[in-house]
Design a protein around this motif. Structure first.
Motif, PDB file in Angstrom:
ATOM      1  N   ALA A   1      -3.923   1.402  -2.928  1.00  0.00           N
ATOM      2  CA  ALA A   1      -3.400   1.149  -1.586  1.00  0.00           C
ATOM      3  C   ALA A   1      -4.492   0.612  -0.667  1.00  0.00           C
ATOM      4  N   VAL A   2      -5.690   1.148  -0.783  1.00  0.00           N
ATOM      5  CA  VAL A   2      -6.808   0.655   0.041  1.00  0.00           C
ATOM      6  C   VAL A   2      -7.153  -0.778  -0.320  1.00  0.00           C
ATOM      7  N   LEU A   3      -7.159  -1.082  -1.641  1.00  0.00           N
ATOM      8  CA  LEU A   3      -7.486  -2.434  -2.069  1.00  0.00           C
ATOM      9  C   LEU A   3      -6.457  -3.467  -1.605  1.00  0.00           C
ATOM     10  N   SER A   4      -5.197  -3.048  -1.524  1.00  0.00           N
ATOM     11  CA  SER A   4      -4.140  -3.997  -1.157  1.00  0.00           C
ATOM     12  C   SER A   4      -3.779  -3.967   0.324  1.00  0.00           C
ATOM     13  N   SER A   5      -4.417  -3.087   1.093  1.00  0.00           N
ATOM     14  CA  SER A   5      -4.068  -2.961   2.509  1.00  0.00           C
ATOM     15  C   SER A   5      -4.862  -3.966   3.362  1.00  0.00           C
TER      16      SER A   5
ATOM     17  N   ALA B   1      -5.616   7.563  -7.592  1.00  0.00           N
ATOM     18  CA  ALA B   1      -5.435   6.181  -8.053  1.00  0.00           C
ATOM     19  C   ALA B   1      -4.475   5.423  -7.139  1.00  0.00           C
ATOM     20  N   GLY B   2      -3.394   6.098  -6.715  1.00  0.00           N
ATOM     21  CA  GLY B   2      -2.458   5.449  -5.801  1.00  0.00           C
ATOM     22  C   GLY B   2      -3.107   5.087  -4.473  1.00  0.00           C
ATOM     23  N   PHE B   3      -3.884   6.006  -3.905  1.00  0.00           N
ATOM     24  CA  PHE B   3      -4.579   5.712  -2.643  1.00  0.00           C
ATOM     25  C   PHE B   3      -5.627   4.625  -2.827  1.00  0.00           C
ATOM     26  N   PHE B   4      -6.301   4.619  -3.991  1.00  0.00           N
ATOM     27  CA  PHE B   4      -7.324   3.606  -4.236  1.00  0.00           C
ATOM     28  C   PHE B   4      -6.724   2.202  -4.248  1.00  0.00           C
TER      29      PHE B   4
ATOM     30  N   PRO C   1       0.814  -1.230   0.000  1.00  0.00           N
ATOM     31  CA  PRO C   1       0.000   0.000   0.000  1.00  0.00           C
ATOM     32  C   PRO C   1       0.841   1.272   0.000  1.00  0.00           C
ATOM     33  N   ILE C   2       1.903   1.290   0.786  1.00  0.00           N
ATOM     34  CA  ILE C   2       2.762   2.477   0.825  1.00  0.00           C
ATOM     35  C   ILE C   2       3.435   2.687  -0.533  1.00  0.00           C
ATOM     36  N   TRP C   3       3.814   1.581  -1.156  1.00  0.00           N
ATOM     37  CA  TRP C   3       4.433   1.692  -2.478  1.00  0.00           C
ATOM     38  C   TRP C   3       3.455   2.290  -3.487  1.00  0.00           C
ATOM     39  N   PHE C   4       2.184   1.868  -3.438  1.00  0.00           N
ATOM     40  CA  PHE C   4       1.160   2.421  -4.331  1.00  0.00           C
ATOM     41  C   PHE C   4       0.981   3.925  -4.101  1.00  0.00           C
ATOM     42  N   ILE C   5       0.980   4.331  -2.831  1.00  0.00           N
ATOM     43  CA  ILE C   5       0.805   5.749  -2.519  1.00  0.00           C
ATOM     44  C   ILE C   5       1.979   6.559  -3.063  1.00  0.00           C
TER      45      ILE C   5
ATOM     46  N   ILE D   1     -14.895   7.781  -0.029  1.00  0.00           N
ATOM     47  CA  ILE D   1     -14.254   9.098   0.070  1.00  0.00           C
ATOM     48  C   ILE D   1     -13.427   9.385  -1.178  1.00  0.00           C
ATOM     49  N   LEU D   2     -12.668   8.371  -1.614  1.00  0.00           N
ATOM     50  CA  LEU D   2     -11.866   8.560  -2.821  1.00  0.00           C
ATOM     51  C   LEU D   2     -12.745   8.749  -4.056  1.00  0.00           C
ATOM     52  N   THR D   3     -13.883   8.026  -4.106  1.00  0.00           N
ATOM     53  CA  THR D   3     -14.823   8.188  -5.220  1.00  0.00           C
ATOM     54  C   THR D   3     -15.395   9.602  -5.246  1.00  0.00           C
ATOM     55  N   ILE D   4     -15.741  10.109  -4.052  1.00  0.00           N
ATOM     56  CA  ILE D   4     -16.260  11.481  -3.961  1.00  0.00           C
ATOM     57  C   ILE D   4     -15.206  12.486  -4.437  1.00  0.00           C
ATOM     58  N   ALA D   5     -13.964  12.276  -4.013  1.00  0.00           N
ATOM     59  CA  ALA D   5     -12.887  13.176  -4.436  1.00  0.00           C
ATOM     60  C   ALA D   5     -12.696  13.139  -5.947  1.00  0.00           C
ATOM     61  N   LEU D   6     -12.760  11.923  -6.531  1.00  0.00           N
ATOM     62  CA  LEU D   6     -12.598  11.795  -7.982  1.00  0.00           C
ATOM     63  C   LEU D   6     -13.743  12.467  -8.730  1.00  0.00           C
ATOM     64  N   LEU D   7     -14.974  12.187  -8.301  1.00  0.00           N
ATOM     65  CA  LEU D   7     -16.126  12.789  -8.969  1.00  0.00           C
ATOM     66  C   LEU D   7     -16.132  14.311  -8.824  1.00  0.00           C
TER      67      LEU D   7
END
Length: 345
Positions: free
Chosen positions: A64-68, A59-62, A7-11, A81-87
């Protein structure tokens, strides 16, 4: 601790990709497209400013959440929250694009854009985007719309003056009685160029570089003169008088020649409109006439009069044509002189 490495690597990858995309790829693509002079390219890249970085970070945080190894309910909340930020970022881009292209269209149609129309277009996109975001995260929007409809009545009653200015602004724009770029003169004496029509005020810039702010409702009900309607070109008139000894044919020829020279300097595109003069008065000291000459717009009258007076005065001196000034001859009867002498004795 090991399970957090991915996850940290994705971020970190999202941050690095965002910086590279914004500072390198985005800049080069902007330069390439701008050099091609594609219509609306500046609007598009201005709307996408900083968004490349934001989208890569999201995308990096998304990922990271999936792999955490966090709990599923927490992961769902973070994904929302990430979806709201993207939209929201997409809505912001669409609002910028809409406002920019509306301004571009108005600029090509009218010459100068108005902030009222572009702001209304942006507000519409923001409202639709907000409703889509709420619908996406599972919030029922029907009760919200109903509440806004009922609350809108109360808000409308409380903001009568504001709404009056808003609808007056729409009326001015739709009726095209006043357009940005027009030169207007109000019945109160203020005059200048209309530089903007906002949701509340119309901004008029005077020749002295001062700004006059007029509420839209006041302007829509005011008596004013628009010197750019039905066309920008207007007729400059100058009153001149020549002595009774003048050859009027020569006066007409010289005056028209001077007027043509002035038009060639300030309004060459109107040369087909021949200037002319009309004699109209046998005055006390002169035969008076009026010159009629076309100029490009109202403000050009000043420089037109300036050049015409200078050139005409010089040409009249060369041609021996006199512009008379008032002269009074006083006759004193002889008996008045005798009485005055007796009184002095």
């Amino acid at each position: 601790m090991v399970e957090w490495i991915t996850p940290i690597w994705f971020i970190l990858a999202g941050f690095v990709a965002g910086i590279i995309g914004e500072k390198v790829i985005f800049k080069k693509l902007e330069t390439f497209v701008t050099n091609k002079r594609i219509v609306g390219s500046k609007i598009i890249f201005r709307s996408l400013h900083r968004m490349t970085f934001i989208w890569f970070v999201i995308a990096g945080f998304f990922w990271a959440v999936l792999s955490s190894p966090i709990k599923p309910d927490v992961a769902i909340v973070l994904q929302k929250i990430l979806t709201i930020a993207l939209l929201f970022s997409v809505t912001l881009v669409l609002a910028r694009l809409t406002g920019g292209f509306v301004n571009l269209y108005i600029r090509r149609a009218e010459g100068v854009p108005t902030s009222l129309i572009s702001n209304l277009a942006k507000a519409t996109i923001f409202v639709l985007g907000t409703l889509i975001i709420l619908q996406t995260v599972g919030v029922q929007i029907t009760p919200i719309i109903t509440t806004l409809g009922i609350g809108g009545i109360a808000v409308g009653l409380a903001l009568q003056d504001t709404l009056a200015n808003l609808f007056s602004g729409f009326y001015l724009i739709i009726s095209k009685q006043v357009r940005t770029g027009d030169y207007v003169k109000l019945d109160a004496g203020h005059e200048g160029y209309v530089i903007d029509i906002s949701w509340r005020n119309t901004t008029i810039k005077e020749i002295s570089n001062n700004v006059v702010i007029v509420p839209n409702s006041k302007l829509s009900s005011a008596i004013f003169t628009n010197y750019h309607l039905p066309a920008k070109e207007i007729t400059l008139t100058m009153n001149v008088g020549v002595s009774y000894d003048s050859d009027l044919e020569e006066v007409e020829r010289v005056t028209v020649e001077v007027a043509k020279e002035v038009m060639q300097e300030i309004a060459p595109e109107l040369k087909q409109n021949e200037p002319y003069i009309r004699f109209h008065t046998f005055n006390d000291f002169s035969i008076d006439f009026t010159l009629y000459m076309r100029v490009s717009e109202y403000f050009d009258q000043r420089i037109g009069k300036h050049l015409f007076v200078k050139k005409l005065h010089k040409r009249y001196q060369q041609a021996g044509i006199q512009i008379p000034f008032p002269i009074r001859e006083v006759y004193v009867p002889n008996n008045v002189n005798k009485n005055s002498a007796l009184n002095l004795d």
